[in-house]
Write an enzyme that holds these catalytic residues in place. Structure first.
Site, PDB file in Angstrom:
ATOM      1  CB  CYS A 131      -8.607   1.100   0.988  1.00  4.88           C
ATOM      2  SG  CYS A 131      -8.153  -0.002   2.535  1.00  4.88           S
ATOM      3  CB  CYS A 170      -0.983   0.021   1.377  1.00  6.63           C
ATOM      4  SG  CYS A 170      -1.954   1.474   1.338  1.00  6.63           S
ATOM      5  CG  ASP A 178     -19.839 -12.937  18.928  1.00  5.42           C
ATOM      6  OD1 ASP A 178     -18.773 -12.228  19.016  1.00  5.42           O
ATOM      7  OD2 ASP A 178     -20.129 -12.788  17.695  1.00  5.42           O
ATOM      8  CD  GLU A 187     -26.904  -7.295  20.606  1.00  5.34           C
ATOM      9  OE1 GLU A 187     -26.832  -6.045  20.960  1.00  5.34           O
ATOM     10  OE2 GLU A 187     -26.381  -8.161  20.517  1.00  5.34           O
ATOM     11  CB  CYS A 207     -13.731  -9.099  18.639  1.00  2.12           C
ATOM     12  SG  CYS A 207     -14.802  -7.956  19.920  1.00  2.12           S
TER      13      CYS A 207
END
Length: 459
Positions: free
Chosen positions: A166, A77, A388, A340, A415
């Site tokens: 990108c 890049c 999660d 949720e 994550c």
């Protein structure tokens, strides 16, 4: 007496790099004092210049590489060193996958206090082609020399780097961002100015269904008017026939937050559609939808494998979002309950269940740590519980509930390895044992890593 750091600002030092931080910076030491240097790799020898000195560590920059790592490569890049989007393009992809596995192992030992001789941490699952994977482009718009610029912020600043492509975005998204920018410039549209809180166009967002080819264009604007609306829509749809939806989001606030509260469809449909495996999803402008669907399938297939469903189980999916994991689980479980906190996400989850003909998935709005104990009192218990959570990890109350409910197995999709390790310690102390950890490279060339973890109740 205060010890003076052994390095000084603006001084030069010859160092050998020993490690990488979790952010991907090289770690070198002078008399045991750590210095963090971007774009450096372990085993490299270099001359560095110290740029900032703190009490227990310093920052520096690379001046001259004297010995290179076998994992060093040329970043393809052209704006890699200015842009803050990627941290690891100077490392071979094989090296990145090893780094991410090591990162996971480090935090499991250091934060989770896990005995890694009893836990299998698998090699990171990477992509065959780790480029052009992001299905969503979200770029700030500014003005320079009378024209519009659109790109990403320069590292540690709000200066926009104008870019035509990108390398981690879907190329279709790059084309659309450039075209929308040029069309707007053609009609004299004014970009938002952050300092003066003037101008109209704040961000351009493009969402792309990789499987369906459908596209959504979102204009994030300061005010609700839309200059040259008909002409701009006509030009976009003529150039991009696969655009199914054009949306305006209004954010009148002086803030860094991208979206405002008001969202209006100004042309076409409210949703575009995409598939992960054979599960179909409706995606609105504000829907949370994984940006790398190819690796999402890899991650969810692993979650399904760890869940070991035979068709008779009840599964609870905490932090279910728009139902992505729930609908995978529902194909193999007797019943799935998803919870949720975001009401719009639950509306999307119900819509997605209907879209896929799922009748065995039920969704509720609320905090997982409040709703799941209530279900427990009502006699709804899980054979398998899937979590999660966001980057901050699981709420303490939810972890306590899991320990009380005692589902036979917990599948943790993470994550953030740091909060994962912290939460695994709580579950281990509560009678569970961590069996397997599978790192998945969801965001190649960045320092992020996702994990899928199999946790079983001690027998």
């Amino acid at each position: 007496m205060k010890m003076k750091p052994p390095v000084e600002k603006n001084e030069y030092y010859d160092v050998t790099f020993e490690d990488l931080t979790h952010e991907g910076a090289g770690v070198a030491k002078v008399q045991g004092f750590p210095i963090f240097v971007p774009n450096a790799l372990p085993e490299e020898k270099a001359q560095i210049k110290v740029t900032r000195v703190k009490k227990g560590f310093a920052f520096g920059r690379l001046i001259e590489l004297k010995e290179e790592s076998p994992h060093r490569t040329d970043a393809p890049c052209p704006i890699y060193k200015q842009c803050g989007g990627c941290q690891l393009q100077h490392m071979t992809y094989e090296g990145q996958l090893l780094f991410k596995q090591k990162q996971v192992k480090d935090v499991l030992e250091r934060i989770g206090k896990l005995d890694l001789s009893k836990v299998t941490v698998h090699p990171t699952l990477g992509m065959e082609d780790p480029w052009n994977y992001r299905n969503k482009a979200q770029v700030p718009v500014g003005e320079r020399e009378g024209g519009l610029v659109a790109g990403f912020y320069q590292q540690r600043s709000h200066d926009i780097i104008d870019m035509s492509a990108c390398l981690i975005q879907q190329s279709k998204n790059d084309e659309a961002v450039q075209a929308v920018k040029d069309i707007c410039a053609n009609y004299g549209v004014k970009a938002y100015n952050e300092e003066r809180h003037k101008g109209w166009l704040r961000h351009i967002m493009v969402r792309y269904g990789v499987v369906t080819g459908e596209m959504m264009i979102v204009f994030i604007t300061r005010t609700s008017d839309f200059p040259h609306k008909a002409k701009i829509i006509e030009d976009i749809t003529a150039q991009f026939p696969h655009v199914k939806s054009i949306v305006q989001n209004i954010n009148p606030n002086k803030t860094n937050v991208i979206f405002g509260n008001e969202t209006n469809v100004i042309w076409g449909e409210e949703y575009i559609y995409d598939l992960i495996g054979d599960v179909k999803f409706a995606i609105s402008a504000r829907s949370f939808y994984q940006v790398n669907p190819e690796q999402t399938k890899v991650l969810y297939d692993k979650a399904l494998e760890y869940a070991e469903l035979q068709g008779e189980e009840t599964v609870i999916d905490a932090y279910c979002g728009i139902g992505t994991i729930s609908l995978f689980l529902a194909k193999q479980a007797k019943k799935v309950y998803g919870v949720e906190i975001v009401p719009e996400a639950i509306e999307d989850a119900k819509r997605n269940a209907e879209l896929n003909g799922n009748t065995n998935a039920e969704f509720a709005v609320g905090e997982a740590e409040t709703v799941i104990p209530k279900w427990y009192e009502e006699g709804i218990t899980a054979d398998t519980l899937v979590v999660d959570p966001p980057r901050k990890g699981c709420d303490e109350a939810l972890l306590r509930t899991i320990v009380e409910m005692k589902p036979k197995r917990v599948v943790y999709v993470s994550c953030n390895p740091g909060t994962l390790a912290r939460d695994l310690r709580v579950l281990e102390d509560g009678g569970y044992v961590t069996r397997e950890v599978q790192p998945v490279d969801m965001f190649p060339h960045t320092n992020h890593v996702e994990c899928c973890v199999l946790i079983k109740l001690k027998e």
